[in-house]
Design a protein around this motif. Structure first.
Motif, PDB file in Angstrom:
ATOM      1  N   ASN A  40       0.846  -1.192   0.000  1.00 20.95           N
ATOM      2  CA  ASN A  40       0.000   0.000   0.000  1.00 20.95           C
ATOM      3  C   ASN A  40       0.887   1.250   0.000  1.00 20.95           C
ATOM      4  O   ASN A  40       1.692   1.437   0.919  1.00 20.95           O
ATOM      5  N   PRO A  41       0.765   2.120  -0.991  1.00 20.66           N
ATOM      6  CA  PRO A  41       1.609   3.319  -1.051  1.00 20.66           C
ATOM      7  C   PRO A  41       1.522   4.180   0.203  1.00 20.66           C
ATOM      8  O   PRO A  41       2.476   4.880   0.546  1.00 20.66           O
ATOM      9  N   ASP A  42       0.388   4.106   0.899  1.00 20.76           N
ATOM     10  CA  ASP A  42       0.193   4.947   2.084  1.00 20.76           C
ATOM     11  C   ASP A  42       1.202   4.641   3.181  1.00 20.76           C
ATOM     12  O   ASP A  42       1.585   5.531   3.948  1.00 20.76           O
ATOM     13  N   ILE A  43       1.638   3.374   3.265  1.00 16.90           N
ATOM     14  CA  ILE A  43       2.566   3.037   4.344  1.00 16.90           C
ATOM     15  C   ILE A  43       3.941   3.656   4.096  1.00 16.90           C
ATOM     16  O   ILE A  43       4.617   4.100   5.030  1.00 16.90           O
ATOM     17  N   TYR A  44       4.330   3.754   2.829  1.00 15.94           N
ATOM     18  CA  TYR A  44       5.613   4.395   2.506  1.00 15.94           C
ATOM     19  C   TYR A  44       5.514   5.905   2.730  1.00 15.94           C
ATOM     20  O   TYR A  44       6.445   6.520   3.269  1.00 15.94           O
ATOM     21  N   GLY A  45       4.386   6.480   2.324  1.00 18.37           N
ATOM     22  CA  GLY A  45       4.182   7.908   2.567  1.00 18.37           C
ATOM     23  C   GLY A  45       4.190   8.227   4.043  1.00 18.37           C
ATOM     24  O   GLY A  45       4.735   9.254   4.467  1.00 18.37           O
ATOM     25  N   TYR A  46       3.621   7.337   4.833  1.00 18.38           N
ATOM     26  CA  TYR A  46       3.589   7.520   6.287  1.00 18.38           C
ATOM     27  C   TYR A  46       5.004   7.540   6.861  1.00 18.38           C
ATOM     28  O   TYR A  46       5.349   8.409   7.671  1.00 18.38           O
ATOM     29  N   VAL A  47       5.831   6.593   6.440  1.00 18.62           N
ATOM     30  CA  VAL A  47       7.213   6.523   6.942  1.00 18.62           C
ATOM     31  C   VAL A  47       7.997   7.768   6.518  1.00 18.62           C
ATOM     32  O   VAL A  47       8.709   8.369   7.338  1.00 18.62           O
ATOM     33  N   LEU A  48       7.864   8.163   5.270  1.00 16.25           N
ATOM     34  CA  LEU A  48       8.582   9.350   4.782  1.00 16.25           C
ATOM     35  C   LEU A  48       8.197  10.591   5.569  1.00 16.25           C
ATOM     36  O   LEU A  48       9.059  11.393   5.950  1.00 16.25           O
ATOM     37  N   GLU A  49       6.904  10.721   5.836  1.00 18.59           N
ATOM     38  CA  GLU A  49       6.435  11.905   6.559  1.00 18.59           C
ATOM     39  C   GLU A  49       6.829  11.867   8.023  1.00 18.59           C
ATOM     40  O   GLU A  49       7.334  12.854   8.568  1.00 18.59           O
ATOM     41  N   GLN A  50       6.605  10.716   8.675  1.00 21.00           N
ATOM     42  CA  GLN A  50       6.890  10.615  10.100  1.00 21.00           C
ATOM     43  C   GLN A  50       8.371  10.787  10.418  1.00 21.00           C
ATOM     44  O   GLN A  50       8.743  11.378  11.423  1.00 21.00           O
TER      45      GLN A  50
END
Length: 210
Positions: free
Chosen positions: A154-164
């Motif tokens: 899920n792309p959202d999990i990578y976006g979450y890590v990048l943002e966090q």
């Protein structure tokens, strides 16, 4: 490159994805094919690895799925279920842990894994037996699917890590064995590298000079 994100299974610790099926099948006096069909139909592992159910609910679901009414209660005790579930995890190569330790201070280090609490406790127990630090202490931050309630790819999990973690994708290396996970990360600009046997992360880290 300033950041390295590691997968866990088949990147840090070798795994045998079919081992739990074999063990649960043996416990339930079923064939491996029958167990696989039940497992896929129920989907409890996915619920568990996205944090929708906890340890107790997972074990209860396993019992309801495969336990026969004639079975002795101890046949499906918590520790037996956990042992069968943890059989996916093979021997932990200490040299991989030591290599990750050697990277501390040179890069920001992260762990991103589709996983669950029973597996993480088992890995940490094995690390402790080897005199090694816990997974959490090896990395600047760990991201487990059952905690963040998302699964790769899920792309959202990578976006979450990048943002966090406040990471720039172009400055970030991601090592994972699954091609779909690699493709999803690469689509966000992350330098994603698939770990393919017989090579290990030691080889890939050597190739990039890390």
């Amino acid at each position: 490159m300033k950041n390295i994100i590691f997968d866990l299974g088949d990147v840090i610790i070798p795994i045998d994805l079919r081992a739990p099926l074999r063990n649960f099948a043996q416990l339930a006096n079923r064939t491996e094919a029958e167990m696989e069909a039940l497992w896929k139909q129920h989907g409890i592992w996915k619920q568990y690895e996205t944090g929708l159910v906890d340890d107790e609910a997972f074990r209860a679901a396993v019992r309801s799925l495969v336990r026969d009414e004639s079975d002795e209660p101890d046949r499906w005790a918590d520790e037996i279920i956990d042992t069968a579930w943890n059989s996916v995890l093979l021997d932990l190569p200490v040299e991989r842990i030591e290599r990750i330790q050697s990277l501390k201070g040179k890069y920001r280090l992260f762990l991103l894994s589709n996983t669950n609490a029973i597996h993480i406790r088992e890995v940490d127990n094995r690390l402790a037996e080897l005199g090694q630090p816990s997974l959490e202490s090896l990395f600047d931050q760990v991201y487990y699917s059952h905690i963040v309630r998302m699964l790769k790819p899920n792309p959202d999990i990578y976006g979450y890590v990048l943002e966090q973690a406040n990471l720039e994708p172009s400055e970030t290396l991601f090592l994972d064995d699954n091609l779909l996970n690699i493709q999803a990360a690469a689509a966000l600009g992350i330098r994603a590298v698939q770990v393919v046997a017989p090579k290990t992360i030691l080889d890939y880290l050597d190739e990039i000079g890390a």
